[in-house]
Scaffold this active site. Structure first.
Site, PDB file in Angstrom:
ATOM      1  N   CYS A  15      25.281  35.730  32.864  1.00  0.00           N
ATOM      2  CA  CYS A  15      25.146  35.757  31.395  1.00  0.00           C
ATOM      3  C   CYS A  15      23.801  35.266  30.863  1.00  0.00           C
ATOM      4  CB  CYS A  15      26.323  35.090  30.711  1.00  0.00           C
ATOM      5  SG  CYS A  15      26.497  33.336  31.065  1.00  0.00           S
ATOM      6  N   ARG A  38      24.237  30.108  44.980  1.00  0.00           N
ATOM      7  CA  ARG A  38      24.404  28.694  44.621  1.00  0.00           C
ATOM      8  C   ARG A  38      24.326  27.839  45.871  1.00  0.00           C
ATOM      9  NH1 ARG A  38      29.185  28.625  40.059  1.00  0.00           N
ATOM     10  NH2 ARG A  38      28.181  30.165  38.738  1.00  0.00           N
ATOM     11  N   ARG A  97      34.245  29.477  49.214  1.00  0.00           N
ATOM     12  CA  ARG A  97      33.112  28.789  48.588  1.00  0.00           C
ATOM     13  C   ARG A  97      31.892  29.089  49.426  1.00  0.00           C
ATOM     14  NH1 ARG A  97      32.589  25.427  44.598  1.00  0.00           N
ATOM     15  NH2 ARG A  97      34.797  24.987  44.519  1.00  0.00           N
ATOM     16  N   GLU A 146      30.508  39.991  35.878  1.00  0.00           N
ATOM     17  CA  GLU A 146      30.533  39.104  34.718  1.00  0.00           C
ATOM     18  C   GLU A 146      30.545  39.898  33.424  1.00  0.00           C
ATOM     19  OE1 GLU A 146      28.171  35.532  34.672  1.00  0.00           O
ATOM     20  OE2 GLU A 146      28.641  35.200  32.554  1.00  0.00           O
ATOM     21  N   ASP A 152      40.622  28.575  33.101  1.00  0.00           N
ATOM     22  CA  ASP A 152      40.496  28.831  34.540  1.00  0.00           C
ATOM     23  C   ASP A 152      41.745  29.544  35.025  1.00  0.00           C
ATOM     24  OD1 ASP A 152      38.026  27.704  34.870  1.00  0.00           O
ATOM     25  OD2 ASP A 152      38.708  25.966  36.028  1.00  0.00           O
ATOM     26  N   GLU A 170      40.316  28.101  41.998  1.00  0.00           N
ATOM     27  CA  GLU A 170      39.881  28.814  40.778  1.00  0.00           C
ATOM     28  C   GLU A 170      39.315  30.143  41.233  1.00  0.00           C
ATOM     29  OE1 GLU A 170      36.733  26.990  38.363  1.00  0.00           O
ATOM     30  OE2 GLU A 170      36.105  29.028  37.854  1.00  0.00           O
ATOM     31  N   ASN A 217      37.443  32.836  35.715  1.00  0.00           N
ATOM     32  CA  ASN A 217      37.582  32.086  34.461  1.00  0.00           C
ATOM     33  C   ASN A 217      37.206  32.962  33.283  1.00  0.00           C
ATOM     34  OD1 ASN A 217      34.830  32.196  34.452  1.00  0.00           O
ATOM     35  ND2 ASN A 217      34.544  30.050  34.980  1.00  0.00           N
ATOM     36  N   CYS A 230      32.007  34.761  28.043  1.00  0.00           N
ATOM     37  CA  CYS A 230      31.892  35.504  29.284  1.00  0.00           C
ATOM     38  C   CYS A 230      33.068  35.179  30.187  1.00  0.00           C
ATOM     39  CB  CYS A 230      30.589  35.166  29.996  1.00  0.00           C
ATOM     40  SG  CYS A 230      30.488  33.439  30.503  1.00  0.00           S
ATOM     41  N   ARG A 242      36.604  35.487  45.761  1.00  0.00           N
ATOM     42  CA  ARG A 242      37.787  34.660  45.461  1.00  0.00           C
ATOM     43  C   ARG A 242      39.026  35.530  45.249  1.00  0.00           C
ATOM     44  NH1 ARG A 242      35.878  29.215  42.964  1.00  0.00           N
ATOM     45  NH2 ARG A 242      34.351  28.697  44.568  1.00  0.00           N
TER      46      ARG A 242
HETATM   47  P1  ATP Z   1      34.078  25.944  41.236  1.00  0.00           P
HETATM   48  O1  ATP Z   1      34.652  24.898  40.320  1.00  0.00           O
HETATM   49  O2  ATP Z   1      35.052  26.523  42.198  1.00  0.00           O
HETATM   50  O3  ATP Z   1      32.785  25.510  41.863  1.00  0.00           O
HETATM   51  P2  ATP Z   1      32.660  27.048  39.105  1.00  0.00           P
HETATM   52  O4  ATP Z   1      33.301  26.363  37.951  1.00  0.00           O
HETATM   53  O5  ATP Z   1      31.380  26.547  39.622  1.00  0.00           O
HETATM   54  O6  ATP Z   1      33.712  27.169  40.288  1.00  0.00           O
HETATM   55  P3  ATP Z   1      31.835  29.226  37.526  1.00  0.00           P
HETATM   56  O7  ATP Z   1      30.433  28.790  37.426  1.00  0.00           O
HETATM   57  O8  ATP Z   1      32.691  29.056  36.349  1.00  0.00           O
HETATM   58  O9  ATP Z   1      32.539  28.577  38.768  1.00  0.00           O
HETATM   59  O10 ATP Z   1      31.836  30.732  38.030  1.00  0.00           O
HETATM   60  C1  ATP Z   1      32.852  31.671  37.725  1.00  0.00           C
HETATM   61  C2  ATP Z   1      33.510  32.249  38.932  1.00  0.00           C
HETATM   62  O11 ATP Z   1      32.572  32.506  39.968  1.00  0.00           O
HETATM   63  C3  ATP Z   1      34.543  31.341  39.569  1.00  0.00           C
HETATM   64  O12 ATP Z   1      35.762  31.417  38.895  1.00  0.00           O
HETATM   65  C4  ATP Z   1      34.637  31.947  40.951  1.00  0.00           C
HETATM   66  O13 ATP Z   1      35.426  33.117  40.916  1.00  0.00           O
HETATM   67  C5  ATP Z   1      33.224  32.372  41.234  1.00  0.00           C
HETATM   68  N1  ATP Z   1      32.513  31.384  42.057  1.00  0.00           N
HETATM   69  C6  ATP Z   1      31.855  30.287  41.632  1.00  0.00           C
HETATM   70  N2  ATP Z   1      31.303  29.618  42.662  1.00  0.00           N
HETATM   71  C7  ATP Z   1      31.623  30.324  43.776  1.00  0.00           C
HETATM   72  C8  ATP Z   1      31.336  30.152  45.165  1.00  0.00           C
HETATM   73  N3  ATP Z   1      30.587  29.156  45.600  1.00  0.00           N
HETATM   74  N4  ATP Z   1      31.824  31.060  46.031  1.00  0.00           N
HETATM   75  C9  ATP Z   1      32.558  32.093  45.600  1.00  0.00           C
HETATM   76  N5  ATP Z   1      32.862  32.314  44.311  1.00  0.00           N
HETATM   77  C10 ATP Z   1      32.396  31.451  43.391  1.00  0.00           C
HETATM   78 ZN    ZN Z   2      28.647  33.266  31.927  1.00  0.00          ZN
HETATM   79 MG    MG Z   3      30.873  25.301  41.191  1.00  0.00          MG
END
Ligand code: ATP
Ligand code: ZN
Ligand code: MG
Length: 503
Positions: free
Chosen positions: A304, A334, A345, A353, A416, A434, A437, A462, A469
């Protein structure tokens, strides 16, 4: 609350009629104070002194801080003396700038700041003195920012370590869980996936890739396309400027993968490097360090921010609202460090998105339609055991990004979607995953990026559809054998490529 600013102005030359200066300096200061502080508080020129071409001023105020008055003084001084005596303010700085302000709570431990300062407090009354402030620091409002940072850091001492705010919204029916193993382990055994050549990245072979793309198709065909979302294709690198505006740069610098560039593409300049590769058969790390820049951008963290960049400074026509788009091109990176686990993860993941902008009511209505569509996918196609929860990070509430009332009314904030992973233990004791979201963030980003409508308020939000996941959640509950999969999913998947056999 009292504030005191000791400033030093360097004039472009000596004043001819320095003796007559007194009344003018006092008048200009009074005007500047009137214009910037006015009836919101009180201000005064406490001291002043001219020595050669250095003019020292001490401004004191109650209520608003006096640095805006200083800027106004500098401007007016230039106008007044530029005309009459051809003398202006060449530069200015503040030797000391002291302010008093209230804290929400008594600090539990010392607060540090990365600029020269002295900070004390009596109970909830703080006194901050910044020293040696440049002209730029005064113009850019460092004092107000430093005060905000001190307050934020004290607040953080209280909410750090607390659980994220979580309140259950909906739960799907409980389902039989015939499969209880870790799906990544099972995929590894069948060679569906292989842990990648670099940290936290995975190679998906044909079978896993087919299932993964099936998830993507389901999201598009069951959720996004019926609701009128259109695809955009965005760049994979985010500029620092964009992440400064979204706040990601101050929030998550330790989670980014940074992008570096070669300093040159001239083969001659790389000759030593290539020769070293040929002779040593290794990566000449020191030489490489010399040949590439430091970070120039960030590899996509979420999509986003760059969508907001696309719209920045633009006015969206009423006929284009609500604007419903999604990106699935930029791959998220990440640095998950110790948190990495299987495909759940990872350091590189693929996410669709959807981003939506529109009038507040339209976005609230859209959220309901998105929730219905998502529910159909998880209940009727993937047949998952899942739940939704209202989560608003503490920092968002604390920093006022989401008002407490908004959070209570579930207007602005994040939902979530979590799934039970049987391999992790019982429903009650284990952590659910999660898997996606959905947020409405109000005007936080439309304001930051100056995105406007023809009339009315413009909100945005968004949703992060994490395909790794979705896939691991599904396989964790249903297992890897198609016999155990819901018919609707099997219909979607069609003919699945056979596993690649290795000897
Ligand atoms: P988490 O709490 O599990 O670290 P996040 O709050 O960091 O997730 P967001 O930044 O909200 O995640 O990202 C939205 C979506 O992206 C999550 O719901 C998940 O589906 C996906 N996502 C985030 N981090 C990861 C990761 N390291 N591996 C796989 N999918 C991910
Ligand atoms: Zn976003
Ligand atoms: Mg995270």
């Amino acid at each position: 609350m009292e504030h005191r600013l000791e400033a030093e102005l360097t004039l472009s030359g000596p004043l001819r009629d320095a003796a007559a200066l007194g009344p003018t300096v006092e008048r200009l200061a009074a005007e500047a104070i009137q214009r910037t502080i006015g009836t919101r508080g009180e201000g005064r020129l406490a001291e002043w002194k001219l020595e050669g071409d250095l003019l020292n001023l001490v401004l004191e105020s109650k209520g608003p801080r006096p640095h805006q008055a200083l800027l106004a003084f500098v401007r007016r001084f230039g106008e007044e003396f530029g005309r009459a005596e051809k003398v202006g303010v060449r530069s200015f700085r503040a030797g000391r700038y002291r302010t008093q302000f209230p804290l929400d709570s008594i600090p539990k431990k010392p607060v540090t700041l990365p600029v020269p300062h002295h900070l004390t407090h009596h109970g909830k009354e703080a006194t901050l003195e910044l020293t040696d402030l440049s002209e730029e620091a005064l113009r850019d409002n460092w004092m107000d920012r430093a005060v905000a940072l001190v307050k934020e850091k004290v607040d953080k001492q209280y909410y750090e370590g607390k659980e994220q705010f979580w309140s259950l919204l909906t739960s799907s029916p409980r389902r039989e869980m015939p499969f209880t193993r870790d799906p990544t382990e099972e995929m590894l055994k069948r060679h569906w996936v292989r842990s990648g050549p670099t940290k936290g990245k995975w190679f998906l072979g044909p079978t896993a890739a087919h299932l993964f793309r099936t998830m993507e198709r389901i999201a598009r065909e069951e959720v996004l396309e019926p609701l009128g979302f259109h695809e955009v294709v965005q760049p994979h690198h985010d500029s620092f400027e964009t992440l400064l505006k979204t706040g990601h740069l101050e929030g998550l610098p330790g989670e980014f993968y940074y992008v570096a560039e070669p300093k040159t593409r001239d083969p001659a300049a790389w000759e030593r490097f290539t020769d070293l590769v040929k002779i040593t058969g290794e990566v000449p790390k020191d030489e490489l360090d010399k040949m590439v820049t430091g970070p120039t951008a960030v590899s996509c963290y979420a999509q986003c921010p760059t969508v907001y960049w696309w719209l920045s400074g633009r006015t969206i026509a009423t006929e284009s609202l609500p604007l419903l788009i999604f990106d699935k091109s930029a791959v998220s990176n990440r640095y998950e460090s110790g948190g990495r686990h299987g495909l759940e993860r990872v350091d590189e993941f693929h996410r669709i998105e959807p981003v939506y902008l529109g009038a507040p009511d339209d976005l609230i209505a859209l959220r309901e339609r998105l929730l219905e569509r998502y529910a159909r996918v998880f209940n009727d196609i993937l047949e998952l055991e899942w739940r939704t929860a209202w989560v608003t990070p503490f920092y968002m509430q604390q920093s006022g990004q989401v008002g407490v009332d908004d959070a209570k009314a579930h207007v602005k904030g994040t939902i979530d979607f979590e799934a039970y992973l049987p391999y992790r233990g019982t429903r009650e004791a284990s952590e659910w995953l999660e898997f996606q979201n959905l947020s409405i963030v109000g005007d936080k980003y439309t304001r930051a990026f100056a995105i406007k409508t023809q009339k009315g308020e413009l909100w945005s939000g968004c949703s992060g559809i994490g395909l790794e996941r979705w896939l691991t959640t599904f396989l964790a509950q249903k297992g890897l054998d198609p016999e155990g999969w819901p018919t609707a999913f099997r219909d979607y998947a069609g003919t699945i490529p056979r596993d690649v056999k290795f000897l």
